[in-house]
Design an enzyme around this catalytic site. Structure first.
Site, PDB file in Angstrom:
ATOM      1  N   CYS A  18       0.856  -1.184   0.000  1.00 22.13           N
ATOM      2  CA  CYS A  18       0.000   0.000   0.000  1.00 22.13           C
ATOM      3  C   CYS A  18       0.896   1.239   0.000  1.00 22.13           C
ATOM      4  O   CYS A  18       1.417   1.643   1.032  1.00 22.13           O
ATOM      5  CB  CYS A  18      -0.903  -0.001   1.231  1.00 22.13           C
ATOM      6  SG  CYS A  18      -2.059   1.374   1.236  1.00 22.13           S
ATOM      7  N   LEU A  19       1.100   1.780  -1.184  1.00 25.82           N
ATOM      8  CA  LEU A  19       1.886   2.992  -1.370  1.00 25.82           C
ATOM      9  C   LEU A  19       1.095   3.857  -2.338  1.00 25.82           C
ATOM     10  O   LEU A  19       0.803   3.421  -3.456  1.00 25.82           O
ATOM     11  CB  LEU A  19       3.269   2.636  -1.930  1.00 25.82           C
ATOM     12  CG  LEU A  19       4.274   3.754  -2.112  1.00 25.82           C
ATOM     13  CD1 LEU A  19       4.625   4.404  -0.769  1.00 25.82           C
ATOM     14  CD2 LEU A  19       5.539   3.227  -2.782  1.00 25.82           C
TER      15      LEU A  19
END
Length: 179
Positions: free
Chosen positions: A106-107
């Protein structure tokens, strides 16, 4: 113009060219890789020298919760790059608020904040930053994120235990300690 066509016809008659056509995505990846300026805590590895669209990145945080670990990521750059972000996965099972148990990351710049002007270097630095400053407000591993905000000391203990290959909440993690 006619000369080009006659040269192409001659080339085709002689068995064609041994050269492969280079795509726009490959050119952009070549450019991004040639401009990389990674710190000593990060390293790239190309499993196949002929395939620059698939490679690995190793991150070794030198501070923070994850100091002393070595984390490997696979990068798959699809043919629509840079209009679509690369696909990045963590190759180890790690206890981290922004990495789920399947290795998905999750970026924000790998999702809604991706822009074609962003480079592979920006993604790599973003991954390193996740280990220096995990983001509990946008988690993939909600248990780790909750632990990080509710009890930082216990989160720190869980990170150290999981990095050594231990279990947290019944889930066993890969040993990622630098040997």
């Amino acid at each position: 113009m006619l000369k080009i066509w006659s040269m192409k016809e001659k080339q085709a008659a002689e068995g064609g060219s041994a050269k492969k056509k280079v795509t726009a995505a490959q050119l952009r990846v070549q450019k991004d890789l040639s401009e990389l300026s990674l710190p000593s805590t990060m390293k790239t590895h190309f499993p196949s020298a002929e395939d620059i669209m698939n490679f690995e990145l190793t991150v070794r945080p030198d501070e923070g919760f994850y100091q002393g670990g070595e984390f490997r990521f696979s990068f798959y750059v699809n043919p629509n790059f840079p209009h679509e972000p690369p696909k990045v996965k963590c190759l180890q099972k790690v206890y981290h608020p922004n990495i789920d148990l399947e290795g998905n990351v999750c970026l924000n710049i790998l999702r809604e904040d991706w822009k074609p002007v962003l480079s592979l270097n920006a993604v790599m630095i973003g991954l390193q930053y996740l280990f220096l400053e995990p983001n509990a407000s946008d988690p993939l591993n909600k248990d780790a994120a909750h632990q990080m905000t509710a009890n930082r000391e216990e989160f720190k203990r869980n990170v150290k235990h999981s990095m050594a290959g231990g279990s947290v909440a019944g889930e066993r993690f890969d040993c990622v300690l630098i040997k």
